[in-house]
Design a protein around this motif. Structure first.
Motif, PDB file in Angstrom:
ATOM      1  N   VAL A   1       7.941   0.666  12.042  1.00 61.00           N
ATOM      2  CA  VAL A   1       8.686  -0.150  13.009  1.00 61.00           C
ATOM      3  C   VAL A   1      10.176  -0.134  12.676  1.00 61.00           C
ATOM      4  CG1 VAL A   1       9.083  -2.536  13.778  1.00 61.00           C
ATOM      5  CG2 VAL A   1       6.763  -1.625  13.685  1.00 61.00           C
TER       6      VAL A   1
ATOM      7  N   ASP B   1      10.640  -8.409  15.640  1.00 61.96           N
ATOM      8  CA  ASP B   1      10.137  -8.021  14.316  1.00 61.96           C
ATOM      9  C   ASP B   1      10.976  -8.568  13.164  1.00 61.96           C
ATOM     10  OD1 ASP B   1       7.847  -6.405  15.058  1.00 61.96           O
ATOM     11  OD2 ASP B   1       9.330  -5.079  15.977  1.00 61.96           O
TER      12      ASP B   1
ATOM     13  N   LYS C   1       2.851   0.242   8.662  1.00 66.67           N
ATOM     14  CA  LYS C   1       3.244  -0.077  10.041  1.00 66.67           C
ATOM     15  C   LYS C   1       4.640  -0.681  10.069  1.00 66.67           C
ATOM     16  CE  LYS C   1      -1.435  -0.904  11.716  1.00 66.67           C
ATOM     17  NZ  LYS C   1      -2.411  -1.949  12.044  1.00 66.67           N
ATOM     18  N   ARG C   2       4.927  -1.554   9.115  1.00 65.46           N
ATOM     19  CA  ARG C   2       6.235  -2.205   9.047  1.00 65.46           C
ATOM     20  C   ARG C   2       7.329  -1.164   8.828  1.00 65.46           C
ATOM     21  NH1 ARG C   2       9.031  -6.450  10.750  1.00 65.46           N
ATOM     22  NH2 ARG C   2      10.613  -7.065   9.263  1.00 65.46           N
TER      23      ARG C   2
END
Length: 136
Positions: free
Chosen positions: A24, A76, A20-21
């Motif tokens: 992103v 983030d 997921k990181r």
């Protein structure tokens, strides 16, 4: 057996978080590069302020710090090493010539690297909620 199951579950969740990181960061890089780049042709000067430039070959030329700065200040908080790792994976290289008097780290992402970036985003999103303009 229960301890092993918990460990396996924790490892799986960590892998999911890492994926997921990466997604992103890839999305943020895509947005930074494709948000109104300056089109330049043969013999034209690159933007000295760090605005991403799109060459006639389809390559993106940009200042690392101008791309990273807003990412590092976002919710983030993308770290320098995270962006560097993604750029390295995409085959991004340092780019010369530098503008006289500029110490900025100028980078070049080839058209193939940008296509790879787009595929990373589309592939990781499973096409859910992806802007159809991203799919080439």
């Amino acid at each position: 057996p229960l301890a092993r199951m918990l460990l396996d579950t924790a490892e799986y969740e960590e892998d999911q978080d890492e994926a997921k990181r990466s997604f992103v960061i890839a999305e943020m890089l895509y947005a930074a590069l494709s948000d109104n780049p300056r089109q330049i042709g043969d013999g034209q000067e690159f933007d000295s302020r760090g605005v991403p430039c799109l060459t006639s070959e389809g390559d993106y030329v940009f200042h690392f710090s101008e791309i990273h700065r807003p990412m590092s200040r976002s919710e983030d908080k993308v770290k320098r090493h995270e962006l560097t790792a993604l750029l390295r994976e995409l085959g991004t290289k340092r780019f010369s010539p530098h503008i006289a008097g500029s110490r900025a780290r100028r980078m070049r992402l080839t058209a193939d690297g940008f296509t790879q970036l787009t595929e990373m985003i589309v592939g990781n999103s499973s096409n859910k909620g992806v802007d159809p303009l991203l799919v080439k």
